[in-house]
Design an enzyme around this catalytic site. Structure first.
Site, PDB file in Angstrom:
ATOM      1  N   CYS A 261     -12.789  45.437   8.414  1.00 16.36           N
ATOM      2  CA  CYS A 261     -13.847  45.674   7.790  1.00 16.36           C
ATOM      3  C   CYS A 261     -14.015  46.714   6.309  1.00 16.36           C
ATOM      4  O   CYS A 261     -14.478  47.341   7.355  1.00 16.36           O
ATOM      5  CB  CYS A 261     -14.861  44.757   7.813  1.00 16.36           C
ATOM      6  SG  CYS A 261     -15.210  44.154   6.373  1.00 16.36           S
TER       7      CYS A 261
ATOM      8  N   ASN B 237      -5.999  37.452   5.192  1.00 11.13           N
ATOM      9  CA  ASN B 237      -6.659  37.293   3.984  1.00 11.13           C
ATOM     10  C   ASN B 237      -5.493  36.768   2.828  1.00 11.13           C
ATOM     11  O   ASN B 237      -4.466  37.396   3.052  1.00 11.13           O
ATOM     12  CB  ASN B 237      -7.182  38.533   4.250  1.00 11.13           C
ATOM     13  CG  ASN B 237      -8.203  39.050   5.163  1.00 11.13           C
ATOM     14  OD1 ASN B 237      -9.214  37.658   4.909  1.00 11.13           O
ATOM     15  ND2 ASN B 237      -7.925  39.424   6.177  1.00 11.13           N
TER      16      ASN B 237
ATOM     17  N   CYS C 116     -13.088  43.478  -0.900  1.00 13.66           N
ATOM     18  CA  CYS C 116     -12.210  43.121   0.174  1.00 13.66           C
ATOM     19  C   CYS C 116     -12.167  43.592   0.839  1.00 13.66           C
ATOM     20  O   CYS C 116     -10.968  44.179  -0.290  1.00 13.66           O
ATOM     21  CB  CYS C 116     -11.746  41.392   0.311  1.00 13.66           C
ATOM     22  SG  CYS C 116     -10.926  41.610   1.915  1.00 13.66           S
TER      23      CYS C 116
HETATM   24  N1  LIG Z   1     -12.307  38.691   6.670  1.00 11.61           N
HETATM   25  C1  LIG Z   1     -11.517  39.739   7.009  1.00 11.61           C
HETATM   26  C2  LIG Z   1     -12.031  40.716   7.566  1.00 11.61           C
HETATM   27  C3  LIG Z   1     -13.083  41.255   6.352  1.00 11.61           C
HETATM   28  C4  LIG Z   1     -12.302  42.327   5.829  1.00 11.61           C
HETATM   29  C5  LIG Z   1     -12.835  42.504   4.114  1.00 11.61           C
HETATM   30  N2  LIG Z   1     -14.188  42.350   3.659  1.00 11.61           N
HETATM   31  C6  LIG Z   1     -13.154  44.244   4.313  1.00 11.61           C
HETATM   32  O1  LIG Z   1     -13.997  44.769   3.533  1.00 11.61           O
HETATM   33  O2  LIG Z   1     -12.129  44.798   4.806  1.00 11.61           O
HETATM   34  C7  LIG Z   1     -10.357  38.592   8.035  1.00 11.61           C
HETATM   35  O3  LIG Z   1     -10.826  37.996   9.190  1.00 11.61           O
HETATM   36  O4  LIG Z   1      -9.247  39.616   8.708  1.00 11.61           O
END
Ligand SMILES: N[C@H](CCC[C@H](N)C(=O)O)C(=O)O
Length: 245
Positions: A69, A164, A191
């Site tokens: 993340c 995503n 994100c």
């Molecule tokens: N929801 C994403 C993980 C968090 C990614 C996002 N919050 C970031 O800042 O990279 C997944 O399950 O692939």
């Protein structure tokens, strides 16, 4: 237990550290709940590591775990440094490998893992999609109007490709992004790995330079850099509050 709430460009997280590594997925659902919990997009747990300053366990708000993340990597680096768990230049172990981050007051830069193209461009819903793993899998489509973002279409793409879903608009070398996040099952205010995927796609298309400003839904300014194929992600993080519950 002491929990700390962070916001990284609007992508928000609950963070704590412990010596005991176990499954915290149900705790993630409870703490991330925005009506009965602290409220966040994810939970990050720091545990000891013999290979880095610490290891993290990352959970989306639905309790699913994710390898990486980008925004949480910046928040957790700030948390670790300010809780004397690591120096200002630190390394931690994630499901995607070692992540190196550097903390300078409230600005944190993370080096992301090497991107891997999962699927060459393909058409669906009348849009051209690119699928790349920037620590977690991301679909990217370059659009002229970010209002094309649609929850149902995004949910379909998310489940069909287990990724995503990002919509990116490029104007004068700057990238504007909207993201439907897997594991949150909706649009988040930012994100990080998604912004990195959009930056990569725009860079491949010659639409941005090696360094570019990227703006998520929150409109906060982040910097994405491509230094000899390595992607760096920099921006502000905010410690919102700490609570004992
Ligand atoms: N929801 C994403 C993980 C968090 C990614 C996002 N919050 C970031 O800042 O990279 C997944 O399950 O692939």
């Amino acid at each position: 237990m002491t929990y700390t709430k962070y916001s990284a460009s609007g992508n928000d997280f609950v963070i704590f550290h412990t010596f005991i590594e176990k499954d915290f997925s149900q705790l993630a659902v409870k703490l991330c709940n925005r009506t009965e919990g602290i409220g966040a997009d994810g939970l990050v747990v720091l545990v000891p590591s013999s290979d880095a300053d610490f290891k993290w366990l990352f959970y989306n708000s639905d309790g699913s775990d994710a390898a990486m993340c980008g925004n949480a990597s910046r928040a957790v680096a700030h948390y670790a440094y300010n809780n004397n768990l690591a120096p200002s230049s630190l390394k931690f172990l994630t499901g995607a490998g070692i992540i190196e981050s550097r903390v300078e007051e409230n600005i944190v830069e993370s080096q992301l893992t090497a991107p891997v193209v999962v699927k060459e461009p393909f058409s669906q819903f009348g849009l051209t999609w690119f699928l790349v793993d920037t620590g977690v899998p991301h679909l990217v489509t370059i659009v002229d109007d970010l209002d094309i973002y649609d929850h149902k279409m995004s949910s379909t793409m998310r489940h069909e490709h287990n990724a995503n879903v990002n919509y990116a608009k490029v104007v004068d070398g700057k990238v504007y992004v909207r993201t439907y996040e897997r594991g949150v099952e909706g649009e988040t205010l930012a994100c990080g790995t998604g912004m990195a995927a959009c930056f990569l796609r725009a860079h491949d298309l010659g639409l941005v330079d090696d360094i570019a400003f990227v703006y998520p839904k929150s409109k906060e300014e982040l910097t994405l850099s491509n230094k000899n194929g390595t992607i760096y992600f920099k921006g502000a993080v905010k410690k919102v509050f700490t609570t004992d519950i």
